[in-house]
Design a protein around this motif. Structure first.
Motif, PDB file in Angstrom:
ATOM      1  N   ALA A   1      52.597  36.157  55.191  1.00 48.85           N
ATOM      2  CA  ALA A   1      52.688  36.594  53.789  1.00 48.85           C
ATOM      3  C   ALA A   1      52.397  35.424  52.845  1.00 48.85           C
ATOM      4  N   TYR A   2      52.945  34.249  53.163  1.00 46.88           N
ATOM      5  CA  TYR A   2      52.687  33.052  52.339  1.00 46.88           C
ATOM      6  C   TYR A   2      51.201  32.711  52.363  1.00 46.88           C
ATOM      7  N   GLN A   3      50.616  32.855  53.560  1.00 47.21           N
ATOM      8  CA  GLN A   3      49.188  32.574  53.691  1.00 47.21           C
ATOM      9  C   GLN A   3      48.363  33.565  52.859  1.00 47.21           C
ATOM     10  N   ASN A   4      48.776  34.845  52.864  1.00 41.11           N
ATOM     11  CA  ASN A   4      48.069  35.857  52.086  1.00 41.11           C
ATOM     12  C   ASN A   4      48.224  35.629  50.578  1.00 41.11           C
ATOM     13  N   ASP A   5      49.441  35.189  50.157  1.00 42.69           N
ATOM     14  CA  ASP A   5      49.658  34.891  48.728  1.00 42.69           C
ATOM     15  C   ASP A   5      48.750  33.750  48.271  1.00 42.69           C
ATOM     16  N   ASN A   6      48.668  32.694  49.050  1.00 38.71           N
ATOM     17  CA  ASN A   6      47.775  31.588  48.703  1.00 38.71           C
ATOM     18  C   ASN A   6      46.319  32.050  48.609  1.00 38.71           C
ATOM     19  N   LEU A   7      45.963  32.924  49.539  1.00 32.63           N
ATOM     20  CA  LEU A   7      44.608  33.455  49.529  1.00 32.63           C
ATOM     21  C   LEU A   7      44.343  34.247  48.247  1.00 32.63           C
ATOM     22  N   ALA A   8      45.343  35.058  47.814  1.00 30.59           N
ATOM     23  CA  ALA A   8      45.179  35.854  46.602  1.00 30.59           C
ATOM     24  C   ALA A   8      45.048  34.959  45.361  1.00 30.59           C
ATOM     25  N   GLN A   9      45.888  33.902  45.251  1.00 34.54           N
ATOM     26  CA  GLN A   9      45.824  32.988  44.113  1.00 34.54           C
ATOM     27  C   GLN A   9      44.480  32.266  44.060  1.00 34.54           C
ATOM     28  N   GLN A  10      44.020  31.822  45.223  1.00 35.84           N
ATOM     29  CA  GLN A  10      42.731  31.140  45.262  1.00 35.84           C
ATOM     30  C   GLN A  10      41.598  32.086  44.870  1.00 35.84           C
ATOM     31  N   SER A  11      41.736  33.352  45.218  1.00 38.90           N
ATOM     32  CA  SER A  11      40.713  34.340  44.863  1.00 38.90           C
ATOM     33  C   SER A  11      40.689  34.570  43.356  1.00 38.90           C
ATOM     34  N   VAL A  12      41.894  34.566  42.727  1.00 41.39           N
ATOM     35  CA  VAL A  12      41.959  34.725  41.270  1.00 41.39           C
ATOM     36  C   VAL A  12      41.239  33.565  40.571  1.00 41.39           C
ATOM     37  N   LEU A  13      41.485  32.339  41.037  1.00 47.04           N
ATOM     38  CA  LEU A  13      40.813  31.173  40.445  1.00 47.04           C
ATOM     39  C   LEU A  13      39.305  31.270  40.625  1.00 47.04           C
ATOM     40  N   THR A  14      38.909  31.700  41.816  1.00 42.47           N
ATOM     41  CA  THR A  14      37.472  31.861  42.070  1.00 42.47           C
ATOM     42  C   THR A  14      36.871  32.895  41.136  1.00 42.47           C
ATOM     43  N   GLY A  15      37.615  33.988  40.871  1.00 41.25           N
ATOM     44  CA  GLY A  15      37.119  35.024  39.964  1.00 41.25           C
ATOM     45  C   GLY A  15      36.995  34.523  38.529  1.00 41.25           C
ATOM     46  N   ILE A  16      37.986  33.734  38.081  1.00 42.12           N
ATOM     47  CA  ILE A  16      37.930  33.189  36.711  1.00 42.12           C
ATOM     48  C   ILE A  16      36.729  32.268  36.548  1.00 42.12           C
ATOM     49  N   GLN A  17      36.523  31.413  37.550  1.00 44.41           N
ATOM     50  CA  GLN A  17      35.365  30.508  37.481  1.00 44.41           C
ATOM     51  C   GLN A  17      34.055  31.283  37.443  1.00 44.41           C
ATOM     52  N   ALA A  18      33.972  32.334  38.253  1.00 43.20           N
ATOM     53  CA  ALA A  18      32.745  33.132  38.275  1.00 43.20           C
ATOM     54  C   ALA A  18      32.537  33.830  36.935  1.00 43.20           C
ATOM     55  N   GLY A  19      33.642  34.344  36.327  1.00 43.58           N
ATOM     56  CA  GLY A  19      33.523  35.002  35.024  1.00 43.58           C
ATOM     57  C   GLY A  19      33.091  34.035  33.942  1.00 43.58           C
ATOM     58  N   ASN A  20      33.687  32.820  33.928  1.00 43.31           N
ATOM     59  CA  ASN A  20      33.312  31.818  32.926  1.00 43.31           C
ATOM     60  C   ASN A  20      31.846  31.411  33.067  1.00 43.31           C
ATOM     61  N   THR A  21      31.433  31.260  34.320  1.00 43.98           N
ATOM     62  CA  THR A  21      30.036  30.876  34.544  1.00 43.98           C
ATOM     63  C   THR A  21      29.083  31.948  34.025  1.00 43.98           C
ATOM     64  N   ALA A  22      29.386  33.187  34.318  1.00 43.33           N
ATOM     65  CA  ALA A  22      28.524  34.277  33.858  1.00 43.33           C
ATOM     66  C   ALA A  22      28.529  34.381  32.335  1.00 43.33           C
ATOM     67  N   PHE A  23      29.738  34.202  31.725  1.00 34.86           N
ATOM     68  CA  PHE A  23      29.833  34.278  30.259  1.00 34.86           C
ATOM     69  C   PHE A  23      29.014  33.171  29.603  1.00 34.86           C
ATOM     70  N   ASN A  24      29.146  31.944  30.129  1.00 39.49           N
ATOM     71  CA  ASN A  24      28.402  30.821  29.551  1.00 39.49           C
ATOM     72  C   ASN A  24      26.899  31.006  29.701  1.00 39.49           C
ATOM     73  N   GLN A  25      26.488  31.554  30.856  1.00 33.96           N
ATOM     74  CA  GLN A  25      25.068  31.809  31.046  1.00 33.96           C
ATOM     75  C   GLN A  25      24.558  32.837  30.038  1.00 33.96           C
TER      76      GLN A  25
END
Length: 342
Positions: free
Chosen positions: A168-192
């Motif tokens: 469960a701890y491993q899955n939570d870390n995975l979810a948090q890292q996925s959220v950060l990855t999504g924010i970065q992808a959104g910012n990149t697309a917005f800036n482009q």
């Protein structure tokens, strides 16, 4: 002080007459300066000329018109530049139309964040899910080797719960890292997308702001004439007349004997019984030397423009104690009746 004689004081300059004369001279000077600086010019590119085309109905000032005429080659160059600008404006409109979708349908960064988050999580979980399944199978084999096979036993439950918490701890870390990855992808697309919008506007402005180089003639050095100070001349004339009048009045006053002795006593001669010019505005080099019995200050002074030193009181100070002892002379200055001074 004393008895005065002679003609009336000079009349002060009429402010309305003076200001009207000064204003007229100022207007004439302004018109003169305008004509000095509106210089007709001619050069290789053409010519510039100035003409009076009317008069301002409010101020009466002349209204000038400037006319610039180009020679044949300069006029052709101007026509070409105007044609180029018209063509560039058309291109700018096309560029803005091609970029319309970027400006009217901006990107949604929140939607991209959510999509990128889900994609990152699904991808990473697809890698660790088999590993977690292998961990569960390995734990069951390890417990069976130790004789722990009853799922209801305490040892079985404890081992299973520990593994579940780790996963469960491993899955939570995975979810948090996925959220950060999504924010970065959104910012990149917005800036482009923002960069594309800015580039589209830049292209439009660059094409739409083509300037026309207008041929011009050089400006001559500014020259001017200052109007005469009529108001100052009137005032100086009045001051001179007033100074002469005051000097004449002062010379006619009989101050052969001082009005007062130093200290608290004072003497009034027969000639001093009449009112005397005692306005402080007429006097200079004023020094206090004593007081009357009534406490009024006594001074030595000279009348402005007159060398003789006199002794007496100031009308303004007497007026505060006994207004009846002070009256106005024809010239507007104050005089003191020394028979009433205590």
């Amino acid at each position: 002080m004393g008895k005065s004689s002679g003609g009336s004081a000079p009349s002060a300059p009429d402010p309305w007459t003076t200001s009207a004369a000064q204003q007229q001279l100022n207007n004439n000077t302004a018109s003169f300066n305008a004509r000095l600086n509106n210089v007709n010019q001619s050069g290789p590119l053409g010519s510039t000329s100035y003409t009076v085309t009317g008069t301002d109905p409010t101020t009466g000032a002349p209204i000038y018109s400037q006319q610039t005429s180009l020679n044949g080659s300069s006029q052709q160059a101007l026509n070409n530049q105007q044609g180029n600008q018209s063509y560039a404006t058309g291109l700018a409109g096309q560029a803005l139309g091609n970029s319309g979708s970027l400006l009217t349908n901006p990107i949604n960064p929140q939607g991209i964040n959510q999509q990128a988050t889900k994609a990152a999580y699904d991808s990473a979980y697809g890698l660790i899910a088999p590993q977690q399944q292998q961990q569960s199978e390995a734990l069951k084999s390890e417990m069976a080797a130790q004789g722990i096979t009853d799922p209801g036993s305490q040892a079985y439950q404890t081992a299973s719960d520990n593994l579940a918490r780790q996963q469960a701890y491993q899955n939570d870390n995975l979810a948090q890292q996925s959220v950060l990855t999504g924010i970065q992808a959104g910012n990149t697309a917005f800036n482009q997308n923002l960069g594309a919008q800015q580039q589209a506007l830049s292209n439009f402005n660059g094409l739409n702001n083509q300037s026309i180089a207008m041929p011009s003639s050089s400006n001559p050095a500014t020259v001017g004439s200052s109007p005469a100070n009529i108001a100052g001349a009137y005032q100086n004339q009045y001051n001179a007349q007033l100074a002469g009048y005051n000097a004449n009045q002062a010379s006619n006053n009989n101050f052969t004997n001082g009005l007062f002795s130093l200290g608290s006593s004072y003497i009034l001669g027969n000639a001093m019984a009449a009112a005397a010019a005692s306005d402080i505005r007429l006097k200079t080099d004023i020094k206090r030397v004593g007081s009357t019995d009534g406490g009024l200050p006594v001074y030595t002074y000279r009348y402005k423009g007159h060398p003789t030193v006199y002794m007496g009181v100031m009308a303004q100070e007497v007026e505060k104690v006994d207004p009846s002892a002070v009256h106005f002379m024809p010239n507007g200055f104050k005089a003191v009746d020394y028979s009433k001074v205590a």
